[in-house]
Design an enzyme around this catalytic site. Structure first.
Site, PDB file in Angstrom:
ATOM      1  CE1 TYR A  95       0.669   1.575   4.282  1.00  0.00           C
ATOM      2  CE2 TYR A  95       0.544  -0.804   4.591  1.00  0.00           C
ATOM      3  CZ  TYR A  95       0.908   0.447   5.058  1.00  0.00           C
ATOM      4  OH  TYR A  95       1.507   0.580   6.288  1.00  0.00           O
ATOM      5  CB  CYS A  96       1.293   4.268  -1.705  1.00  0.00           C
ATOM      6  SG  CYS A  96      -0.097   4.592  -2.800  1.00  0.00           S
ATOM      7  CG  PHE A  97      -1.246   9.016   1.964  1.00  0.00           C
ATOM      8  CD1 PHE A  97      -1.150   8.863   3.335  1.00  0.00           C
ATOM      9  CD2 PHE A  97      -2.105   9.980   1.460  1.00  0.00           C
ATOM     10  CE1 PHE A  97      -1.901   9.659   4.198  1.00  0.00           C
ATOM     11  CE2 PHE A  97      -2.858  10.782   2.307  1.00  0.00           C
ATOM     12  CZ  PHE A  97      -2.750  10.615   3.678  1.00  0.00           C
TER      13      PHE A  97
END
Length: 365
Positions: A95-97
């Site tokens: 995941y990223c932001f």
């Protein structure tokens, strides 16, 4: 219309799914999840440069700069690290932001390396929002508070109960002047996340009501979520009434014997003893104004003498002198005053075993 991923997010946390966090190290340090591991697409300086470029020249220029900054050997090294994580955690996610560009680029680079690895829709922001909503929803559940003078074993009892929520454990701090551990206290974000995941797991086990320790607004440097704190202000209270000698034995074990062992294990013999002594001295110094100069001077002399004797003989019993004084002259009067203000909410009193039995009975909570 946005898809509701709540059931997926819940399962990720209930199953302790390994997660690869592609955000920059500074973002990870501010807060992540217990099963997250930091494998950033861009380091802090790279992210800052790309962000500036995005503001000044737009997305296409920012993407081009990102590929230049993270290319060649640098890209190969990062993909190799990601691949090792994926191989070790085939059931994981990345995941990223927001589950956007960084997730898609990371996933694409892994695909080029022969690995199909899923990313979490909505990213960190959506997972965080889900956990905060979990905290808000549980505040409507029936609570019972566990109270008692310092050293009554409240946290130990909380953790013995299937529906106990350990706020101090989530904070990694015992909530008193001597409450820190050798390891750092969790950030506010990590405290919230840890608490919410504990709530999710207990709800999944069928818990509909919860037992919490009678805490103040803060546990060390973190704040108890306001919705839970407000609910605690009207909850019924069970009080542990253990004798002084039993309480002192617990404090000696928790604050002296175990902490000395942990400091030495973390720092080595010489530095560990120095850090242990500083921990005890700082804890006493933080309550000096309430003790008054004369009492503080007397107690700190006893404390320093006990530390010296403990180091020389490996016997900790001399600490009981100053521990007795801070209980009798500071903690007990303060807690008695606070508890008297809540007297109408007290529904049970007894020693540790009696309170434990009462809290485990069907009527509690």
């Amino acid at each position: 219309m946005a898809r509701d991923n709540s059931s997926h997010y819940r399962e990720l946390f209930l199953s302790d799914t390994p997660m690869m966090d592609m955000r920059a190290p500074v973002e990870f340090a501010q807060g992540a999840f217990p099963t997250s591991h930091s494998y950033p697409l861009m380091l802090d300086d790279e992210r800052a440069a790309v962000g500036t470029c995005y503001k000044e020249q737009g997305q296409d220029a920012a993407i081009e700069l990102g590929h230049r900054l993270v290319g060649g050997e640098r890209k190969a090294e990062r993909v190799a690290q990601w691949r090792a994580f994926c191989d070790a955690n085939p059931n994981g996610y990345l995941y990223c932001f927001r589950g956007g560009l960084r997730s898609r680029i990371s996933q694409q680079w892994l695909q080029e390396a022969g690995i199909d690895y899923p990313f979490i829709e909505g990213g960190y922001k959506a997972l965080r929002r889900f956990l905060l909503a979990t905290i808000e929803s549980v505040a409507a559940s029936p609570f019972t508070l566990l109270a008692g003078f310092t050293g009554c074993g409240k946290t130990q009892l909380i953790n013995s109960l299937p529906n106990g929520l350990d706020l101090e454990g989530a904070a990694n701090h015992r909530g008193s002047s001597f409450g820190r551990y050798v390891t750092a206290q969790r950030t506010q974000i990590n405290f919230d996340n840890t608490l919410a995941i504990d709530i999710l797991k207990k709800q999944a086990q069928g818990c509909l009501s919860f037992i919490l320790e009678d805490e103040g607004r803060n546990v060390g440097s973190v704040n108890v979520p306001i919705s839970i704190y407000k609910a605690m202000q009207v909850a019924p209270i069970a009080v542990i009434d253990d004798p002084l000698d039993v309480r002192l034995a617990r404090l000696l074990d928790d604050y002296v014997i175990r902490m000395q062992h942990d400091f030495v294990a973390a720092y080595g013999e010489e530095k560990g003893w120095h850090q242990f002594a500083a921990y005890l001295e700082k804890g006493l110094f933080s309550i000096r104004k309430r003790l008054g100069h004369e009492r503080y001077s007397h107690i700190v002399a006893l404390q320093q003498r006990a530390i010296k004797l403990q180091q020389q003989s490996n016997v900790a019993d001399d600490h009981l002198q100053w521990l007795t004084l801070i209980l009798e002259q500071y903690y007990d009067p303060m807690y008695r005053y606070q508890l008297n203000k809540k007297a109408e909410r007290i529904v049970f009193r007894g020693d540790y075993d009696a309170v434990q039995s009462w809290l485990m009975a069907p009527h509690s909570g």
